[in-house]
Design an enzyme around this catalytic site. Sequence first.
Site: not given
Length: 260
Positions: A38, A60, A93, A172
Amino acid sequence: MKVKHGKLWIVGAGPGDIDLLTVKAARILSTAEVLVYDKLVSKNILALAPPSCSKIFVGKTRGKHTLPQARINQLLVDQTLSGLQVVRLKGGDPFVFGRGGEELEAARAANIDVEIIPGITAALGCAAIAQIPLTHRDHASALTFVTGQCRDLADQNWRGLAGPGRTLVVYMGLNGAHSIADKLIADGLSAATPVAVVENGTRADMRVFVATLSTVADVVAREAVQSPALLIVGEVAALALNPSLAGETLILLQHITQAA
Ligand code: SAH
């Protein structure tokens, strides 16, 4: 002829600092034949995979998915079924807001050999480096992790998630900082409740700010805080590094990891 047996490892890479990778994660990475990773994984951690390993980026960015999750799941299953040692490396994690659960389900459905290696999640890494004790007998006896963005849930229910004696860590939550603060105040929290914002926690370019529910959105905007960043809401946030600087104040923690 012996058939080569593939295996999938779903591995947590920790919050960024390579020294916070587990010994097991480093060992498995060094034997990977395929590495699926990622955006949040640091470059020097990726470099632990052998040169012969094929590295596939499936990261992403907000609103822009490189590969849909179903395709990622399929990729992991296909590579493993072809007999390879596949490492799925994720920031923090794998089971904390990391979609590791969905990848595990796909692996189980395909009946492939799968193992999970935990990583230090951003909340723990960011709090530790900013010297914010997430629980403290004088300040917080409950700890909650929540996402500021939720699939199929236009609006996370914020009621009861934070309050006196509790710490709330928002993943987020940067883009929603304003409305999250408003919702928490509407739920009865004092507007003066401390909020720490940790940007790029544990990385060389880390920044930490301590604000309050009423000022956090302004601080995020004024300082142009970028993702990845974490919000830590509760009395403990005021304990960050130098309490005398608490308030709407910038606390610079740069290069701590480098100096160590
Ligand atoms: N599985 C990851 C979380 C993935 S969700 C974990 O356990 O940490 C991505 C969010 O995590 C980011 O938007 C940010 O809120 C947080 N995050 C991840 N790494 C971070 C870091 N180094 N500093 C601050 N926040 C981080």
